[in-house]
Design an enzyme around this catalytic site. Structure first.
Site, short mmCIF file in Angstrom:
data_model
loop_
_atom_site.label_atom_id
_atom_site.label_comp_id
_atom_site.label_asym_id
_atom_site.label_seq_id
_atom_site.Cartn_x
_atom_site.Cartn_y
_atom_site.Cartn_z
N LYS A 209 -9.46 7.82 63.32
CA LYS A 209 -8.36 8.90 63.75
C LYS A 209 -7.04 8.37 63.42
CE LYS A 209 -9.69 8.85 68.35
NZ LYS A 209 -10.85 8.30 68.34
N VAL A 210 -6.56 6.90 63.86
CA VAL A 210 -5.31 6.78 63.49
C VAL A 210 -5.19 6.36 61.90
CG1 VAL A 210 -3.68 4.86 63.71
CG2 VAL A 210 -5.10 5.68 65.78
N ASP A 229 -13.86 1.48 55.05
CA ASP A 229 -14.52 1.78 56.09
C ASP A 229 -16.07 2.08 55.97
OD1 ASP A 229 -15.77 2.77 58.68
OD2 ASP A 229 -13.67 3.39 59.39
N VAL A 288 -1.01 -2.27 63.44
CA VAL A 288 -0.77 -1.54 64.78
C VAL A 288 -2.11 -1.48 65.31
CG1 VAL A 288 1.19 -0.49 64.02
CG2 VAL A 288 -0.96 0.45 63.66
N ALA A 289 -3.35 -2.26 65.08
CA ALA A 289 -4.69 -2.32 65.51
C ALA A 289 -4.78 -3.10 66.73
CB ALA A 289 -5.52 -2.35 64.46
N ARG A 290 -5.30 -4.34 66.51
CA ARG A 290 -5.64 -5.42 67.33
C ARG A 290 -5.16 -6.81 66.69
NH1 ARG A 290 -5.73 -1.69 70.41
NH2 ARG A 290 -7.26 -1.21 72.02
N ASP A 314 2.73 -5.29 65.32
CA ASP A 314 2.89 -4.42 66.51
C ASP A 314 1.90 -5.17 67.47
OD1 ASP A 314 4.25 -2.90 68.30
OD2 ASP A 314 2.25 -1.74 68.33
N GLU A 319 -1.07 -11.82 73.90
CA GLU A 319 0.49 -10.84 74.10
C GLU A 319 0.75 -11.14 75.52
OE1 GLU A 319 -0.49 -6.93 73.02
OE2 GLU A 319 -0.73 -7.25 71.02
N HIS A 338 4.21 -4.27 70.94
CA HIS A 338 3.01 -3.36 71.23
C HIS A 338 3.54 -2.11 71.63
CE1 HIS A 338 -1.72 -3.59 72.11
NE2 HIS A 338 -1.24 -2.46 71.79
N LEU A 339 4.30 -1.51 70.79
CA LEU A 339 4.91 -0.16 70.86
C LEU A 339 4.22 0.89 70.24
CD1 LEU A 339 8.61 -1.18 70.17
CD2 LEU A 339 7.18 -0.76 72.38
N GLY A 340 2.95 0.80 69.63
CA GLY A 340 2.12 1.82 68.96
C GLY A 340 1.95 3.15 69.77
#
Length: 602
Positions: A209-210, A229, A288-290, A314, A319, A338-340
């Site tokens: 999705k992202v 993917d 911006v994933a993990r 991010d 964390e 971590h502002l995603g």
């Protein structure tokens, strides 16, 4: 009296009926993620909802909101329940309050451990996680205490994609560093010359999705977008103007790499020393994933050497990262905390999504975002447990046989059974096959509640057939086959005469066995990991392969050979306790008599 749900056709809205409490004593809804507790009776059961006992006919359930939640979500909750917004609770304060609450809503900052469920005394019926990750909730403890856990996985998709694009553009034009320079009283136009995005290659790793939303926006910036993917559908990517490529092709050709994959065993540290060595000098990385999908020490080395020109991050393995983190402090790194999902709009959407899920659970409705699943009586567990394990492992094995880029869109499941359709409820087995197909490449937790919904959202059509057998119905199922149509296989022998990737399994002495691959009969215990080899049938093959594995200290648990006829083609299945090195697998592939092989994790 407790409300129960009549059997639903797939995910259709079920109708409510009332039963005397005594009739429910053996069929309570007890959530669980564990495959062995993922069971229902073989006769079509009623799915029992969790009715909240609040102490009186006119009493409202009580919801504790332990972290800040958007006003729209709070308004929905207040329409059904008494809402207690108590933020920044200590563990002791949380335990004291929870005994009075029917539901708890948290974000990522509140740990909901076993002690919380024990302190609830069984009153807590649902925990809502306002976001995707559920690392801070003890799912096993929730299961044992009969508590449903739901999350909000879809509301922050656009926000995360926008943040990825924001980091990409800010990195390309040195926004953060030039802003800091200006605030320090400097005017350094020549120092912060950026790079253009038009015509540059962006490789998106993880086309969910992202990743798809990032691709749309990057195309609008004039970038050439490729993606890796293994399980994305090629026609869907083509419709967006995105080319699906292999992992090595993606990282070798990219000017920018953007990560959008879940953190799973197969993606952990996927960007490591070996991967960075394959990239062209000057590549730029966005995550911006993990945090765990990047080996952070390897990234620091790549930044120091100039292989990676810049990184925009991010998320981090730990964390918050330490104050002296070499990665965060690196001059070539843009870092955000971590502002995603941190936009006003996304927070409101998350609040609404989690509030709706919690309200539904308190009303006794089935939740598509549930991350744990029903438990049933021990006698049913005893009968179906091995078939549940078999179903998940067949799904897990089948998806690993799919070649990257072809995607999984059409799956047929065939059950051979002497039981009639009325006496064989296959919803659970279908859910477990779906779990095996999707969970290895996703951060979605599949269960009986959300299996069909998740498959539909991912464009996977799953159909079922029953092959009637003569004999006693005492054994619920003789065999299960999984067929994946319209997909290429990395092990072509797995493609049957009908052109489908086909695997079959049976339960023998309580143990799941793989009994067929493509058109070849095999007999392999589905434990540990598996190497499948198509070979010319000739003497010495077992010894040759066994010696290679022995030299690498890889323990072989079994070997099985299925062949068409003597001295013709055969398929050898080798069970191993450890994952062989790439060098060992290469040696196996280099044996002249071996025509193709594949390593599979079960």
């Amino acid at each position: 009296m407790a409300a129960t749900l009549a059997p639903a056709d797939r995910l259709a809205a079920p109708s409510l009926r009332l039963h005397h409490p005594s009739s429910l004593s053996r069929r309570l809804l007890v959530p669980s993620r564990l495959p062995t507790t993922f069971l229902l009776p073989h006769r079509r059961p009623q799915v029992v909802a969790m009715a909240v006992e609040t102490g009186g006919a006119n009493s409202k359930p009580r919801v504790l909101v332990a972290e800040k939640l958007g006003e729209a979500g709070l308004a929905l909750l207040k329409g059904l329940a008494d809402v207690d917004c108590s933020y920044n609770l200590s563990p002791e304060e949380l335990r004291a309050k929870i005994a009075l609450c029917d539901a708890l809503i948290v974000r990522s900052g509140t740990k909901v451990g076993r002690d919380v469920f024990e302190s609830s005394g069984g009153k807590l019926k649902v925990v809502g996680r306002a976001g995707v990750g559920i690392d801070n909730v003890d799912l096993a403890a929730a299961t044992e205490h009969g508590c449903l856990v739901v999350n909000a996985p879809t509301a922050n998709t656009v926000a995360a994609a926008e943040h990825g694009i924001a980091l990409l553009t800010a990195m390309a034009r040195n926004i953060a560093r030039s802003d800091a320079s200006m605030k320090a009283g400097k005017w350094e136009r020549n120092k912060y010359v950026g790079v253009s995005l038009v015509g540059k290659i962006l490789a998106i790793l993880g086309f969910g999705k992202v990743g798809s939303e990032v691709a749309r926006r990057a195309k609008g910036l004039g970038m050439h977008v490729i993606a890796h993917d293994p399980y994305a559908a090629a026609d869907r990517a083509r419709a967006m103007g995105v080319e699906l490529v292999t992992f090595d092709e993606a990282i070798a050709s990219a000017d920018f790499i953007s990560l959008h994959m879940p953190l799973t065993p197969s993606t952990s540290k996927i960007l490591n020393d070996e991967a960075f060595a394959k990239m062209k000098k000057g590549v730029r990385v966005i995550n911006v994933a993990r945090g765990g999908v990047i080996d952070e020490e390897a990234l620091v080395k790549a930044l120091d050497s100039g292989v990676v020109a810049q990184a925009a991050l991010d998320v981090f393995t730990k964390e918050p990262p330490s104050a002296d983190s070499k990665l965060v402090l690196h001059a070539k790194v843009i870092a955000t905390p971590h502002l995603g999902a941190s936009t006003v709009e996304a927070q409101e959407e998350v609040a609404i999504e989690i509030a709706e899920a919690v309200i539904g659970a308190l009303k006794g409705e089935l939740a598509a975002t549930a991350v744990n699943a029903p438990m049933v009586p021990p006698e049913v567990l005893t009968e179906l447990a091995p078939f549940v394990v078999l179903a998940e492992k067949l799904g897990r094995l089948a998806v690993q046989l799919v070649a990257g880029g072809s995607g999984v869109k059409s799956v047929k499941v065939t059950y051979a059974s002497a039981r009639t359709s009325a006496d064989l409820d296959t919803r659970l087995l279908r859910a477990m096959i779906t779990k095996g197909l999707i969970e290895p490449i996703s951060d979605v937790h599949i269960n009986l509640v959300n299996a069909d919904y998740t498959a539909k959202k991912r464009g996977i059509r799953i159909t079922e057939e029953r092959i009637p057998l003569d004999g006693s119905p005492e054994n619920p199922i003789e065999s299960i086959q999984v067929h994946i149509a319209n997909a290429e296989s990395k092990f072509p022998t797995a493609v049957s005469g009908m052109g489908e990737i086909t695997v079959e399994g049976r339960v023998k002495d309580g143990i799941p066995h793989l009994t067929k691959v493509g058109s070849f009969q095999v007999d392999a215990s589905m434990e540990g990991s598996l190497i499948l080899c198509r070979q010319v049938d000739q003497p010495g093959m077992i010894g040759t392969v066994g010696s290679i594995l022995g030299e690498q200290n890889v323990n072989v648990s079994y070997m099985s050979v299925g062949r068409i006829a003597p001295r013709k083609h055969a398929v050898m299945a080798i069970g191993v306790d450890e994952e062989p090195t790439k060098a060992a697998l290469k040696k196996i592939g280099d044996i002249p008599a071996i025509e193709e092989f594949v390593f599979l994790k079960l």
